[in-house]
Motif scaffolding. Sequence first.
Motif, PDB file in Angstrom:
ATOM      1  N   MET A  80     -77.139 104.295  23.684  1.00 45.36           N
ATOM      2  CA  MET A  80     -76.268 104.606  22.548  1.00 45.36           C
ATOM      3  C   MET A  80     -77.064 104.620  21.242  1.00 45.36           C
ATOM      4  O   MET A  80     -76.859 105.478  20.381  1.00 45.36           O
ATOM      5  CB  MET A  80     -75.140 103.571  22.465  1.00 45.36           C
ATOM      6  CG  MET A  80     -74.138 103.825  21.355  1.00 45.36           C
ATOM      7  SD  MET A  80     -72.838 102.575  21.288  1.00 45.36           S
ATOM      8  CE  MET A  80     -73.762 101.155  20.682  1.00 45.36           C
ATOM      9  N   TYR A  81     -78.009 103.683  21.102  1.00 46.22           N
ATOM     10  CA  TYR A  81     -78.830 103.642  19.893  1.00 46.22           C
ATOM     11  C   TYR A  81     -79.728 104.875  19.795  1.00 46.22           C
ATOM     12  O   TYR A  81     -79.907 105.451  18.719  1.00 46.22           O
ATOM     13  CB  TYR A  81     -79.671 102.371  19.876  1.00 46.22           C
ATOM     14  CG  TYR A  81     -80.615 102.296  18.696  1.00 46.22           C
ATOM     15  CD1 TYR A  81     -80.130 102.005  17.421  1.00 46.22           C
ATOM     16  CD2 TYR A  81     -81.977 102.546  18.851  1.00 46.22           C
ATOM     17  CE1 TYR A  81     -80.985 101.957  16.338  1.00 46.22           C
ATOM     18  CE2 TYR A  81     -82.840 102.498  17.776  1.00 46.22           C
ATOM     19  CZ  TYR A  81     -82.340 102.199  16.520  1.00 46.22           C
ATOM     20  OH  TYR A  81     -83.177 102.158  15.443  1.00 46.22           O
ATOM     21  N   MET A  83     -79.088 107.765  20.864  1.00 44.86           N
ATOM     22  CA  MET A  83     -78.289 108.950  20.564  1.00 44.86           C
ATOM     23  C   MET A  83     -77.734 108.929  19.135  1.00 44.86           C
ATOM     24  O   MET A  83     -77.643 109.958  18.486  1.00 44.86           O
ATOM     25  CB  MET A  83     -77.126 109.065  21.560  1.00 44.86           C
ATOM     26  CG  MET A  83     -77.580 109.282  22.991  1.00 44.86           C
ATOM     27  SD  MET A  83     -76.215 109.323  24.140  1.00 44.86           S
ATOM     28  CE  MET A  83     -75.402 110.816  23.641  1.00 44.86           C
ATOM     29  N   ASN A  84     -77.352 107.726  18.653  1.00 49.71           N
ATOM     30  CA  ASN A  84     -76.651 107.627  17.369  1.00 49.71           C
ATOM     31  C   ASN A  84     -77.468 106.957  16.265  1.00 49.71           C
ATOM     32  O   ASN A  84     -77.045 106.957  15.104  1.00 49.71           O
ATOM     33  CB  ASN A  84     -75.346 106.832  17.524  1.00 49.71           C
ATOM     34  CG  ASN A  84     -74.409 107.463  18.509  1.00 49.71           C
ATOM     35  OD1 ASN A  84     -74.247 108.669  18.509  1.00 49.71           O
ATOM     36  ND2 ASN A  84     -73.792 106.647  19.348  1.00 49.71           N
ATOM     37  N   SER A  86     -77.702 103.844  15.826  1.00 45.76           N
ATOM     38  CA  SER A  86     -76.859 102.756  15.326  1.00 45.76           C
ATOM     39  C   SER A  86     -76.551 101.807  16.473  1.00 45.76           C
ATOM     40  O   SER A  86     -76.315 102.237  17.605  1.00 45.76           O
ATOM     41  CB  SER A  86     -75.553 103.298  14.747  1.00 45.76           C
ATOM     42  OG  SER A  86     -74.667 102.243  14.460  1.00 45.76           O
ATOM     43  N   MET A  90     -70.249 103.254  17.872  1.00 45.44           N
ATOM     44  CA  MET A  90     -70.148 104.689  17.591  1.00 45.44           C
ATOM     45  C   MET A  90     -70.222 105.427  18.921  1.00 45.44           C
ATOM     46  O   MET A  90     -71.296 105.787  19.394  1.00 45.44           O
ATOM     47  CB  MET A  90     -71.280 105.147  16.667  1.00 45.44           C
ATOM     48  CG  MET A  90     -71.206 104.529  15.278  1.00 45.44           C
ATOM     49  SD  MET A  90     -72.626 105.001  14.267  1.00 45.44           S
ATOM     50  CE  MET A  90     -72.384 106.757  14.140  1.00 45.44           C
ATOM     51  N   ASN A  92     -69.816 108.432  20.650  1.00 47.02           N
ATOM     52  CA  ASN A  92     -69.690 109.884  20.682  1.00 47.02           C
ATOM     53  C   ASN A  92     -69.797 110.412  22.102  1.00 47.02           C
ATOM     54  O   ASN A  92     -69.368 111.519  22.393  1.00 47.02           O
ATOM     55  CB  ASN A  92     -70.773 110.540  19.815  1.00 47.02           C
ATOM     56  CG  ASN A  92     -70.631 110.124  18.364  1.00 47.02           C
ATOM     57  OD1 ASN A  92     -69.524 109.867  17.909  1.00 47.02           O
ATOM     58  ND2 ASN A  92     -71.739 110.026  17.660  1.00 47.02           N
ATOM     59  N   ASN A  93     -70.389 109.604  22.973  1.00 50.77           N
ATOM     60  CA  ASN A  93     -70.608 110.027  24.355  1.00 50.77           C
ATOM     61  C   ASN A  93     -69.685 109.222  25.273  1.00 50.77           C
ATOM     62  O   ASN A  93     -69.724 107.990  25.290  1.00 50.77           O
ATOM     63  CB  ASN A  93     -72.079 109.802  24.738  1.00 50.77           C
ATOM     64  CG  ASN A  93     -72.412 110.450  26.075  1.00 50.77           C
ATOM     65  OD1 ASN A  93     -71.663 110.340  27.036  1.00 50.77           O
ATOM     66  ND2 ASN A  93     -73.542 111.138  26.128  1.00 50.77           N
ATOM     67  N   SER A  97     -69.716 104.973  26.810  1.00 52.35           N
ATOM     68  CA  SER A  97     -68.594 104.041  26.661  1.00 52.35           C
ATOM     69  C   SER A  97     -68.047 103.622  28.022  1.00 52.35           C
ATOM     70  O   SER A  97     -67.637 102.471  28.209  1.00 52.35           O
ATOM     71  CB  SER A  97     -67.485 104.661  25.813  1.00 52.35           C
ATOM     72  OG  SER A  97     -67.030 105.853  26.387  1.00 52.35           O
TER      73      SER A  97
END
Length: 346
Positions: A80-81, A83-84, A86, A90, A92-93, A97
């Motif tokens: 996740m980091y 991709m974002n 952050s 967040m 987005n995918n 999640s």
Amino acid sequence: MNNKFFPSNFLFIMIMFMGTMLSLSSSHWVTMWMGLELNLMGFLPLMNIKGKMLEAEASMKYFIIQSMSSSLLIMSTIIMYNMNLSWYSMFNNNMISNMILLSLILKLGGAPLHFWLPSIAKQMPWMILFLMLTWQKLAPLVMISLTNSNLSLILLMSILSTLIGSIMMLNQTNIQLIMAYSSISHLGWMLSMISINSTLSLIYFTNYVIISIPLIMILSMSVGNHLFMLTNMNKMNNLIIISLILSLAGLPPLLGFMSKLIILISLIKMKMIMLTMFLFLGTLISLFTYLNMSLMLMIKSYMTFEKNMNQYTYMPLISMNMLSSFIIYPLIILITKYAMTILYKP
């Protein structure tokens, strides 16, 4: 560590407590993961509190399962980091999640990833089982409430947990296994509202803890681990333990019914009729087991009752359970109604 009053046990309890608090007070996924690992390191020595071989086996199973879920969680957050850029929520995918949600469901022991919980539950002391069924669920539940991008998967897990936990209770003769499957079933109710209104799930969780504390304490002091021992002569007040079992089943006017009623009303207002029907069906199936336990306590002759056991420690919790219809539920409704009016006033 054969002595349950071993001085270092206090240290392990504090490590477990601080780990959960670290997860609850953080909005950073890596810090939440660190809190879960700290909590695990504090809980594992407590599982070996009597130094028996079965406890060592259970703690090894628990360590492997929790390590698997933690590994999946940290891998998902790293992806996740990337991709974002952050570490915060967040999503987005959808795949990321879903991976985070599955890792947390595995930690909780929710269906269909519940396979490890019953095999560990029957090898534990009562107090450690209580901690695993209540305190250990708190941090993952709060973390699930932050992953609000995949409601359909959470609701599917909710239905499966309620139905599988209720159906698997029917065949059990071990009381610890019944409590474990009951916890899986109640987890389904908590998951049904965790993404929609996490406050209601927290109220349900709090009520479950209030019912479980006196029930597990009385069972651990008076009864063995097997169902037929409920018919033996013992020193417990049968009316009190019957009320606690029926409250866990969700019969009115007890506390367990009030917490289920709040969730049912909320789901019906949101037109989630099928989800409500599945949750209700799971409760009806589990009611058979709870009524069976209550009948085993009731059919004993009056001469076998011995009411000299000291239960004053738990009387406030038991009174709260009995008087919930007239005191607790109206207070909850008033507080939530006026809090919403004040906070969302334009």
